[in-house]
Design an enzyme around this catalytic site. Structure first.
Site, PDB file in Angstrom:
ATOM      1  CB  SER A  21      -0.973  -0.014   1.180  1.00 52.44           C
ATOM      2  OG  SER A  21      -1.989  -0.982   0.970  1.00 52.44           O
ATOM      3  CB  THR A  66      -5.028  -4.901   6.031  1.00 52.95           C
ATOM      4  OG1 THR A  66      -4.991  -6.131   5.300  1.00 52.95           O
ATOM      5  CG2 THR A  66      -3.877  -4.846   7.018  1.00 52.95           C
ATOM      6  CE  LYS A  70      -9.421  -5.873   4.551  1.00 49.00           C
ATOM      7  NZ  LYS A  70      -9.543  -6.395   3.172  1.00 49.00           N
ATOM      8  CG  ASP A 106     -11.018  -4.952   0.077  1.00 45.68           C
ATOM      9  OD1 ASP A 106      -9.951  -4.472  -0.378  1.00 45.68           O
ATOM     10  OD2 ASP A 106     -11.112  -5.418   1.221  1.00 45.68           O
ATOM     11  N   GLY A 130     -14.719 -19.658  -2.183  1.00 41.82           N
ATOM     12  CA  GLY A 130     -14.499 -19.082  -0.869  1.00 41.82           C
ATOM     13  C   GLY A 130     -15.715 -18.309  -0.382  1.00 41.82           C
ATOM     14  CB  ALA A 131     -17.947 -18.438   2.041  1.00 41.32           C
ATOM     15  CG  LEU A 226      -9.978 -12.190  -5.247  1.00 32.92           C
ATOM     16  CD1 LEU A 226     -11.007 -11.872  -4.170  1.00 32.92           C
ATOM     17  CD2 LEU A 226     -10.015 -11.137  -6.345  1.00 32.92           C
ATOM     18  CE1 TYR A 228       0.299  -8.576  -3.076  1.00 31.85           C
ATOM     19  CE2 TYR A 228      -2.079  -8.631  -2.777  1.00 31.85           C
ATOM     20  CZ  TYR A 228      -0.823  -8.275  -2.331  1.00 31.85           C
ATOM     21  OH  TYR A 228      -0.680  -7.618  -1.134  1.00 31.85           O
ATOM     22  N   GLY A 249      -4.574 -10.906  -8.361  1.00 33.50           N
ATOM     23  CA  GLY A 249      -5.276  -9.891  -7.597  1.00 33.50           C
ATOM     24  C   GLY A 249      -4.554  -8.568  -7.456  1.00 33.50           C
TER      25      GLY A 249
END
Length: 289
Positions: A21, A66, A70, A106, A130-131, A226, A228, A249
């Site tokens: 970031s 992050t 969150k 996001d 995924g969930a 997602l 990377y 991602g």
């Protein structure tokens, strides 16, 4: 030059040492001519309230949030934007009277990343692996942006069912359908956009994909992982070997940062400025690999 007029933004999380970031925001500040600096702050569980109150007292212009904070940060905000509230997670704090307002870039960042690769979610058929975490944002994004149907595949069916119910209520239509990961063969024949939202394949676990069977990947016209790190995951390789296109991602990370930067500064980031950021992010990522 940092001086008395320098605006400070940052990131709170645990860990934060390897975040990209600062590359995004400090590059954007340079490119847009803003006297702004972005730094990571290591905040442990149990210190989130102190961190938010301290940031406000120090006049910090904005914060990213992050893992694992969150959702934990929400009780300490003065307000939460609607889509972030639906997801139950925020990743961007913007100052307002009385505190900070929470956003989830996001969601919007993933939408912008997909659009940059020519993907329009309206009418799309989607498979989501995924969930939890980023997968939640992806599920809400697909449903709220008009995907025709979304199949959520998760190792624990009950979690997929719970997320599907939440998203269907928010979208006010029954477009999301849950399945256990092992039951992927129940998905009707077709060509799907697949979004890989689990941590399987994340470095150093680079030799696995959530589903290994070749037949699954023949369903996919485009796969977006997602993850990377590494830049090319096994999921991406399997998609490409089956004839589909695949992306990692990194663009989602880029655009969620761009969206946050725009909220903090009020500037509109141009695509050329975003591309400069993206090039620096890739350089940093490959340096680490």
């Amino acid at each position: 030059m940092i001086d008395g007029k320098t605006v400070v933004c940052g990131l709170i999380g645990d860990p934060v040492e390897h975040t990209l970031s600062p590359v995004i925001h400090n590059t954007l500040a340079q490119g847009t001519g803003r006297n702004l600096v972005y730094v990571p702050f290591h905040v442990k569980a149990g210190q989130v309230e102190d961190a938010v109150r301290g940031a406000k007292a120090l006049s910090i212009r904005g914060l990213n949030v992050t893992v694992p904070h969150k959702s934990a940060v929400i009780p300490y905000l003065s307000s939460v934007e609607r889509e972030a509230a639906l997801i139950g997670a925020v990743n961007t704090l913007v100052p307002e009277e009385g505190g900070y307002r929470g956003y989830n870039t996001d969601l919007t960042g993933l939408g912008r990343a997909l659009a940059s690769d020519g993907i329009n979610l309206s009418g799309e058929q989607v498979i989501l692996l995924g969930a939890g975490g980023a997968a939640r944002a992806a599920a809400f994004l697909c449903a709220l942006r008009g995907a025709r149907e979304v199949w959520i595949l998760n190792r624990t069916l009950s979690r997929a069912q719970e997320l599907a119910d939440e998203v269907n209520r928010a979208a006010e239509r029954a477009c999301v359908k849950p399945l256990a990961l092992s039951d992927w063969r129940q998905i009707p024949e077709g060509r799907y956009l697949a979004i890989q939202g689990t941590k399987v394949g994340l470095a150093p676990d680079v030799d696995r994909a959530p589903i290994e069977e070749e037949g699954f990947y023949r369903l996919i016209h485009t796969g977006c992982d997602l993850v990377y790190r590494p830049a090319r995951t096994k999921f991406m390789r399997l998609v490409e070997e089956a004839g589909g296109m695949a992306f990692n991602g990194l663009k989602m990370l880029l655009y969620q940062g761009v969206e946050a930067y725009e909220l903090w500064t009020g500037v509109s980031v141009t695509e050329s400025q975003a591309e400069i950021c993206y090039a620096r992010m890739k350089k940093e990522l490959f340096r680490d690999e």
